[in-house]
Design a protein around this motif. Structure first.
Motif, PDB file in Angstrom:
ATOM      1  N   LEU A 180       0.874  -1.247   0.378  1.00  0.00           N
ATOM      2  CA  LEU A 180      -0.318  -0.451   0.130  1.00  0.00           C
ATOM      3  C   LEU A 180       0.934   1.550   0.209  1.00  0.00           C
ATOM      4  N   ALA A 181       2.009   1.405   0.710  1.00  0.00           N
ATOM      5  CA  ALA A 181       2.623   2.062   0.391  1.00  0.00           C
ATOM      6  C   ALA A 181       2.969   2.801  -1.010  1.00  0.00           C
ATOM      7  N   ASP A 182       3.717   1.041  -1.979  1.00  0.00           N
ATOM      8  CA  ASP A 182       3.606   1.773  -2.795  1.00  0.00           C
ATOM      9  C   ASP A 182       2.816   2.698  -3.803  1.00  0.00           C
ATOM     10  N   ALA A 183       1.533   1.339  -3.841  1.00  0.00           N
ATOM     11  CA  ALA A 183       0.635   2.702  -4.578  1.00  0.00           C
ATOM     12  C   ALA A 183      -0.142   3.950  -3.441  1.00  0.00           C
ATOM     13  N   TRP A 184      -0.086   3.867  -3.046  1.00  0.00           N
ATOM     14  CA  TRP A 184      -0.732   5.141  -2.274  1.00  0.00           C
ATOM     15  C   TRP A 184       0.833   6.060  -2.039  1.00  0.00           C
ATOM     16  N   GLN A 185       1.889   6.421  -2.534  1.00  0.00           N
ATOM     17  CA  GLN A 185       2.312   7.017  -2.120  1.00  0.00           C
ATOM     18  C   GLN A 185       2.958   7.613  -0.581  1.00  0.00           C
ATOM     19  N   TRP A 186       2.542   6.544   0.607  1.00  0.00           N
ATOM     20  CA  TRP A 186       2.695   6.366   1.593  1.00  0.00           C
ATOM     21  C   TRP A 186       3.410   7.081   2.335  1.00  0.00           C
ATOM     22  N   THR A 187       4.099   7.733   3.008  1.00  0.00           N
ATOM     23  CA  THR A 187       5.254   7.524   3.566  1.00  0.00           C
ATOM     24  C   THR A 187       5.444   8.410   5.175  1.00  0.00           C
ATOM     25  N   GLY A 188       6.411   8.403   5.757  1.00  0.00           N
ATOM     26  CA  GLY A 188       6.328   8.698   7.566  1.00  0.00           C
ATOM     27  C   GLY A 188       5.843  10.297   7.079  1.00  0.00           C
ATOM     28  N   ASP A 189       5.860  10.933   6.458  1.00  0.00           N
ATOM     29  CA  ASP A 189       5.331  12.420   7.057  1.00  0.00           C
ATOM     30  C   ASP A 189       3.725  12.738   6.315  1.00  0.00           C
ATOM     31  N   ASP A 190       3.179  11.412   6.077  1.00  0.00           N
ATOM     32  CA  ASP A 190       1.502  11.697   6.080  1.00  0.00           C
ATOM     33  C   ASP A 190       1.008  11.357   7.615  1.00  0.00           C
ATOM     34  N   VAL A 191      -0.315  11.769   7.756  1.00  0.00           N
ATOM     35  CA  VAL A 191      -1.047  11.709   9.077  1.00  0.00           C
ATOM     36  C   VAL A 191      -2.344  11.625   8.326  1.00  0.00           C
ATOM     37  N   LEU A 192      -3.140  10.447   9.192  1.00  0.00           N
ATOM     38  CA  LEU A 192      -3.938  10.364   8.195  1.00  0.00           C
ATOM     39  C   LEU A 192      -5.283  10.156   9.342  1.00  0.00           C
ATOM     40  N   VAL A 193      -6.248  10.422   9.018  1.00  0.00           N
ATOM     41  CA  VAL A 193      -7.909  10.941  10.297  1.00  0.00           C
ATOM     42  C   VAL A 193      -8.565   9.670   9.688  1.00  0.00           C
ATOM     43  N   HIS A 194      -8.597   9.041  10.332  1.00  0.00           N
ATOM     44  CA  HIS A 194     -10.219   8.051  10.197  1.00  0.00           C
ATOM     45  C   HIS A 194     -10.888   7.888  11.295  1.00  0.00           C
ATOM     46  N   GLY A 195     -12.082   7.435  11.415  1.00  0.00           N
ATOM     47  CA  GLY A 195     -12.544   7.391  12.771  1.00  0.00           C
ATOM     48  C   GLY A 195     -13.591   6.060  12.751  1.00  0.00           C
ATOM     49  N   LEU A 196     -12.778   4.989  12.220  1.00  0.00           N
ATOM     50  CA  LEU A 196     -13.803   3.382  11.822  1.00  0.00           C
ATOM     51  C   LEU A 196     -13.181   2.736  13.016  1.00  0.00           C
ATOM     52  N   PRO A 197     -13.619   1.654  13.516  1.00  0.00           N
ATOM     53  CA  PRO A 197     -13.603   0.672  14.711  1.00  0.00           C
ATOM     54  C   PRO A 197     -12.296  -0.493  14.677  1.00  0.00           C
ATOM     55  N   LEU A 198     -11.894   0.211  15.802  1.00  0.00           N
ATOM     56  CA  LEU A 198     -10.274  -0.903  15.579  1.00  0.00           C
ATOM     57  C   LEU A 198     -10.364  -2.525  16.029  1.00  0.00           C
ATOM     58  N   PHE A 199     -11.652  -3.282  15.531  1.00  0.00           N
ATOM     59  CA  PHE A 199     -11.420  -4.395  15.337  1.00  0.00           C
ATOM     60  C   PHE A 199     -11.657  -5.343  14.086  1.00  0.00           C
TER      61      PHE A 199
END
Length: 499
Positions: A180-199
């Motif tokens: 996913l890091a490859d597909a989304w160009q996801w790096t340590g500079d990204d800050v993710l926001v979400h409100g999903l359950p954690l199970f």
């Protein structure tokens, strides 16, 4: 093996280094840096290292994230428990997985089903105590385990029987997040926001472990609300993860909320998953924000299989192409004959193979064997078509969404998307029912935009026939006040009856 969380390992090794002060987790007004996370999770990892299996009472809190990280550091498999599970389902999961401990936030009232387990409270707040860094040093080796060590046991939704525990190894988590890091160009500079359950996989593995593997940070809303999304994206968050019901609420809110539209426009990446996002909502969000939502496809047993790439075409209604390292094929009903067509029409069952797969269903060797072909392909049970450029479009589940009508194999999903484009339709689901002439006829379940003036079967049939093909038009329409949905917002079609 190399650590699952390099930034955390760095903070463990050097609590006074610059990396230790980087933000890692934030839930509401509570947060942990990488140094504080290491100081909290390391002693807990030492505490549970000999536990065998542990259960985690997976509330959307810092405590859940710390508990899972500690289990991974200790090399002990964690079983995330849905706090909304009924007694019967919870009892089955606890009996089946047989954990020896249950980890929970202090003060949490646990159900009687868990009374026999030893309880360990996770006191996250001591991480800000000045001497915890000293006491936390060297108490646990970082990332104990091999690639095949079980990391999580995540239970399926149990739509066709009791929930099954999918044993997910460390290897699957690492390879999926790196793909996913490859597909989304996801790096340590990204800050993710979400409100999903954690199970489950989306909220926990992608939403919490994903940022930690990259060395970035996550801001969890606790409970999804559009105001929280606007606030976080306006204050430096770069990515948003959600499910279709969340994006639908965003789409509904955008016309009257310019602050939300402005904030969404700042996002680097908007990702939807767990179910198909209706094309209508795709278009409304794009029109209001100038940003397009991309979709990915995965499931508990496989983690992530495909995604629209950040540098690819964000085409509504598709889940993109296979992720690096994932093999994917479509097969005929016999489960072995490959569907070679890339015509956007020929339906086949998705089968996948790769390092992203689970290892087994806990205590169910027969179910595990039945889930795989002789040459190692996992039978997903999902039906799809492939466009000429390889983009995959999911058309439904084999068990509930494949309709055989008039000699055609039809996926319910594409009809649902067409119905949602009709102005008089707020929500839609499509099923099949027996028909003497056609084999099965297409049935639409509609929540009308105006209950006093619902669309007629003729109007909807003409609309679908003009968008898709005449043989895909609904023959029967039922009007409902709401569609039955589970905690993830997925429509529970087995709850739709013709009575």
């Amino acid at each position: 093996m190399s650590p699952l969380f390099p930034a955390l390992a760095e903070a463990q090794a050097d609590p006074d280094g610059p990396g230790a002060h980087r933000p890692a987790l934030r839930f509401g007004d509570r947060s942990l840096t990488y140094g504080e996370l290491a100081a909290t999770a390391s002693p807990l990892a030492a505490r549970v290292a000999e536990a065998g299996r542990i259960a985690v009472w997976a509330t959307p809190t810092l405590e859940t994230a710390v508990a899972v990280v500690a289990a991974l550091l200790a090399g002990v498999p964690a079983v995330p428990l849905n706090p909304k599970s009924g007694e019967s389902e919870l009892g089955h999961i606890v009996s089946d997985s047989a954990p020896t401990l249950v980890l929970a936030a202090p003060g949490t009232q646990l159900p009687p089903t868990l009374a026999a387990l030893e309880r360990v409270d996770i006191d996250v707040d001591v991480a800000v105590d000045a001497d915890i860094n000293v006491r936390g040093r060297g108490t646990a080796s970082p990332d104990t385990g091999t690639p095949e060590t079980p990391a999580l046991i995540v239970y399926t939704s149990g739509t066709t029987g009791p929930p099954k525990g999918a044993v997910i190894p460390r290897r699957a988590i690492a390879t999926t997040l790196d793909a996913l890091a490859d597909a989304w160009q996801w790096t340590g500079d990204d800050v993710l926001v979400h409100g999903l359950p954690l199970f489950h996989v989306h909220g926990l593995i992608l939403g919490i472990l994903g940022p930690l593997r990259r060395g970035g940070s996550v801001r969890h809303l606790g409970r999804f609300e559009t105001a929280g999304v606007a606030r976080e994206l306006s204050e430096g968050a770069t990515m948003l993860f959600g499910v279709p019901t969340m994006y639908h609420r965003i789409a509904e809110t955008l016309p009257d909320d310019p602050a939300l539209a402005k904030a969404m426009a700042r996002a680097r990446l908007l990702v939807s998953g767990s179910a198909a996002l209706p094309v209508h909502d795709h278009e409304r969000i794009a029109q209001a924000t100038g940003r397009r939502v991309i979709e990915r496809y995965g499931m508990t047993e496989t983690l992530m299989n495909t995604s629209v790439r950040a540098d690819g075409e964000p085409r509504a209604g598709t889940v993109g192409v296979p992720l690096p390292g994932v093999e994917l094929r479509l097969t005929e009903e016999d489960g072995t004959t490959a569907v070679e067509a890339y015509d956007g029409e020929t339906v086949g069952e998705i089968q996948v193979r790769g390092p992203n797969l689970f290892t087994e269903y806990l205590n169910r060797p027969e179910a595990t064997a039945a889930a795989f072909t002789e040459d190692g392909w996992f039978r997903t049970g999902d039906m799809a078509v492939r466009d000429p450029d390889g983009y995959l479009r999911i058309v439904g589940r084999k068990a509930t969404d494949l309709i055989k009508s008039g000699g055609y194999k039809i996926g319910a999903g594409e009809i649902e998307n067409a119905l949602l484009e009709y102005p008089g339709v707020r929500e839609a689901a499509v099923t099949g029912e027996p028909d003497v002439d056609l084999g099965e006829r297409i049935v639409a379940w509609i929540v009308p935009a105006d209950p006093q003036s619902p669309p007629t079967v003729e109007e909807l049939a003409d609309h679908v026939a003009s968008r898709l093909a005449p043989h895909k038009r609904p023959r029967v329409v039922h009007h409902l006040d709401a569609l039955p949905r589970n905690d993830m917002g997925k429509i529970m079609k087995r709850a739709l009856t013709h009575d």
